[in-house]
Design a protein around this motif. Sequence first.
Motif, PDB file in Angstrom:
ATOM      1  N   THR A  29     -23.452 119.905 -43.416  1.00 49.68           N
ATOM      2  CA  THR A  29     -22.656 121.091 -43.534  1.00 49.68           C
ATOM      3  C   THR A  29     -22.846 122.560 -44.515  1.00 49.68           C
ATOM      4  O   THR A  29     -22.250 123.789 -44.194  1.00 49.68           O
ATOM      5  CB  THR A  29     -21.124 120.938 -45.275  1.00 49.68           C
ATOM      6  OG1 THR A  29     -20.597 119.500 -44.318  1.00 49.68           O
ATOM      7  CG2 THR A  29     -19.843 121.317 -45.294  1.00 49.68           C
ATOM      8  N   ALA A  30     -23.857 122.332 -45.495  1.00 42.09           N
ATOM      9  CA  ALA A  30     -25.205 123.123 -45.692  1.00 42.09           C
ATOM     10  C   ALA A  30     -25.116 123.941 -44.632  1.00 42.09           C
ATOM     11  O   ALA A  30     -25.175 125.503 -44.273  1.00 42.09           O
ATOM     12  CB  ALA A  30     -25.550 122.592 -46.621  1.00 42.09           C
ATOM     13  N   ASP A  31     -26.018 123.061 -43.480  1.00 45.01           N
ATOM     14  CA  ASP A  31     -26.458 124.435 -42.613  1.00 45.01           C
ATOM     15  C   ASP A  31     -25.928 125.203 -41.612  1.00 45.01           C
ATOM     16  O   ASP A  31     -25.612 126.166 -41.575  1.00 45.01           O
ATOM     17  CB  ASP A  31     -27.883 123.236 -41.506  1.00 45.01           C
ATOM     18  CG  ASP A  31     -28.425 122.699 -42.174  1.00 45.01           C
ATOM     19  OD1 ASP A  31     -28.877 123.136 -43.600  1.00 45.01           O
ATOM     20  OD2 ASP A  31     -29.027 121.833 -42.050  1.00 45.01           O
ATOM     21  N   LYS A  32     -24.671 124.155 -41.633  1.00 42.45           N
ATOM     22  CA  LYS A  32     -23.623 124.944 -40.697  1.00 42.45           C
ATOM     23  C   LYS A  32     -22.763 126.481 -41.644  1.00 42.45           C
ATOM     24  O   LYS A  32     -22.831 127.193 -41.209  1.00 42.45           O
ATOM     25  CB  LYS A  32     -22.359 124.185 -40.372  1.00 42.45           C
ATOM     26  CG  LYS A  32     -22.461 122.957 -39.302  1.00 42.45           C
ATOM     27  CD  LYS A  32     -21.133 122.222 -38.945  1.00 42.45           C
ATOM     28  CE  LYS A  32     -21.841 121.463 -37.698  1.00 42.45           C
ATOM     29  NZ  LYS A  32     -20.905 120.400 -37.602  1.00 42.45           N
ATOM     30  N   VAL A  33     -22.668 126.261 -42.772  1.00 41.72           N
ATOM     31  CA  VAL A  33     -22.322 126.622 -43.702  1.00 41.72           C
ATOM     32  C   VAL A  33     -23.555 128.322 -44.026  1.00 41.72           C
ATOM     33  O   VAL A  33     -22.693 128.996 -43.470  1.00 41.72           O
ATOM     34  CB  VAL A  33     -22.159 126.501 -44.872  1.00 41.72           C
ATOM     35  CG1 VAL A  33     -21.357 127.562 -46.071  1.00 41.72           C
ATOM     36  CG2 VAL A  33     -21.033 125.879 -45.268  1.00 41.72           C
ATOM     37  N   ALA A  34     -24.287 128.020 -43.602  1.00 40.31           N
ATOM     38  CA  ALA A  34     -25.985 129.017 -43.792  1.00 40.31           C
ATOM     39  C   ALA A  34     -25.649 129.670 -42.514  1.00 40.31           C
ATOM     40  O   ALA A  34     -25.997 130.828 -42.452  1.00 40.31           O
ATOM     41  CB  ALA A  34     -27.117 128.233 -43.825  1.00 40.31           C
ATOM     42  N   GLU A  35     -25.494 128.811 -41.449  1.00 42.48           N
ATOM     43  CA  GLU A  35     -25.556 129.283 -40.199  1.00 42.48           C
ATOM     44  C   GLU A  35     -24.739 130.245 -40.057  1.00 42.48           C
ATOM     45  O   GLU A  35     -23.992 131.763 -38.914  1.00 42.48           O
ATOM     46  CB  GLU A  35     -25.255 128.142 -38.630  1.00 42.48           C
ATOM     47  CG  GLU A  35     -25.671 129.217 -37.532  1.00 42.48           C
ATOM     48  CD  GLU A  35     -25.091 128.056 -36.300  1.00 42.48           C
ATOM     49  OE1 GLU A  35     -24.587 128.181 -35.288  1.00 42.48           O
ATOM     50  OE2 GLU A  35     -25.882 126.744 -36.899  1.00 42.48           O
ATOM     51  N   HIS A  36     -24.022 130.023 -40.154  1.00 40.85           N
ATOM     52  CA  HIS A  36     -22.058 130.923 -40.177  1.00 40.85           C
ATOM     53  C   HIS A  36     -22.136 132.342 -40.962  1.00 40.85           C
ATOM     54  O   HIS A  36     -22.091 133.143 -40.834  1.00 40.85           O
ATOM     55  CB  HIS A  36     -20.591 130.173 -40.429  1.00 40.85           C
ATOM     56  CG  HIS A  36     -20.338 129.301 -39.587  1.00 40.85           C
ATOM     57  ND1 HIS A  36     -19.843 130.141 -37.923  1.00 40.85           N
ATOM     58  CD2 HIS A  36     -20.419 128.353 -39.573  1.00 40.85           C
ATOM     59  CE1 HIS A  36     -19.583 129.072 -37.518  1.00 40.85           C
ATOM     60  NE2 HIS A  36     -19.643 127.724 -38.117  1.00 40.85           N
ATOM     61  N   ALA A  37     -22.528 132.241 -42.446  1.00 39.50           N
ATOM     62  CA  ALA A  37     -22.775 132.973 -43.447  1.00 39.50           C
ATOM     63  C   ALA A  37     -23.709 134.234 -42.651  1.00 39.50           C
ATOM     64  O   ALA A  37     -23.572 135.635 -43.053  1.00 39.50           O
ATOM     65  CB  ALA A  37     -23.650 132.707 -44.375  1.00 39.50           C
ATOM     66  N   SER A  38     -25.375 133.357 -42.173  1.00 34.05           N
ATOM     67  CA  SER A  38     -25.728 134.269 -41.488  1.00 34.05           C
ATOM     68  C   SER A  38     -25.123 135.646 -40.496  1.00 34.05           C
ATOM     69  O   SER A  38     -25.315 136.500 -39.888  1.00 34.05           O
ATOM     70  CB  SER A  38     -26.728 133.625 -40.545  1.00 34.05           C
ATOM     71  OG  SER A  38     -27.920 134.651 -39.735  1.00 34.05           O
ATOM     72  N   ARG A  39     -24.423 134.613 -38.945  1.00 35.30           N
ATOM     73  CA  ARG A  39     -23.473 135.012 -38.430  1.00 35.30           C
ATOM     74  C   ARG A  39     -22.678 136.704 -38.754  1.00 35.30           C
ATOM     75  O   ARG A  39     -22.321 137.704 -38.277  1.00 35.30           O
ATOM     76  CB  ARG A  39     -22.923 133.725 -37.357  1.00 35.30           C
ATOM     77  CG  ARG A  39     -23.613 133.594 -36.176  1.00 35.30           C
ATOM     78  CD  ARG A  39     -22.965 132.890 -35.650  1.00 35.30           C
ATOM     79  NE  ARG A  39     -23.354 131.623 -34.999  1.00 35.30           N
ATOM     80  CZ  ARG A  39     -22.770 130.703 -35.408  1.00 35.30           C
ATOM     81  NH1 ARG A  39     -21.225 130.560 -34.594  1.00 35.30           N
ATOM     82  NH2 ARG A  39     -22.936 129.430 -35.084  1.00 35.30           N
ATOM     83  N   ALA A  40     -21.896 136.026 -39.839  1.00 34.55           N
ATOM     84  CA  ALA A  40     -21.190 137.306 -40.543  1.00 34.55           C
ATOM     85  C   ALA A  40     -21.487 138.226 -41.504  1.00 34.55           C
ATOM     86  O   ALA A  40     -21.420 139.127 -40.892  1.00 34.55           O
ATOM     87  CB  ALA A  40     -20.535 136.106 -41.929  1.00 34.55           C
ATOM     88  N   SER A  41     -23.074 138.286 -41.905  1.00 36.12           N
ATOM     89  CA  SER A  41     -23.403 139.429 -42.615  1.00 36.12           C
ATOM     90  C   SER A  41     -24.288 140.012 -40.470  1.00 36.12           C
ATOM     91  O   SER A  41     -24.212 140.899 -41.141  1.00 36.12           O
ATOM     92  CB  SER A  41     -24.806 138.802 -42.769  1.00 36.12           C
ATOM     93  OG  SER A  41     -26.129 139.490 -43.290  1.00 36.12           O
TER      94      SER A  41
END
Length: 148
Positions: free
Chosen positions: A57-69
């Motif tokens: 889940t943390a990896d997915k959150v990091a991925e989504h945050a990176s995409r949003a960035s």
Amino acid sequence: MAKSTTPAETSATKKDAAEKIDKAVDETSSAVKSSVESVKSGAADIAETARDTAEATADKVAEHASRASETLRGAAASLRYGSFQERSFGQLAASLADASDAIRDKDLGELSRDVSEFARRNPLLFAGGAALVGFAIARMMTKSGDKS
């Protein structure tokens, strides 16, 4: 007529009873030890599964945050250079990129402590962020529900 017992018979009967009690205690102790080991093994399996799920889940959150960035950086680039909106989007993009990196680089214990400390220092900001995350998750869930 009541049957009388000799002291030797009484002693033998007590010895038999004591042996039966000892055997029952040993069997019960063995069963309890086995149960405790089973519970420990099950708890370890549950903890490992929870840890794996949290890391995924943390990896997915990091991925989504990176995409949003990246999306915010693109939006900032399309705005007039130096404008309030461009600077704001740029700062948000940088913050999200930093958060994404922090999530990827830290283990779950560190993340948990950091989030707890942040929530204690900034309760209103934390509550607002949690509400935004909740709305975003609800929005994603309704979008994914519409597709099927």
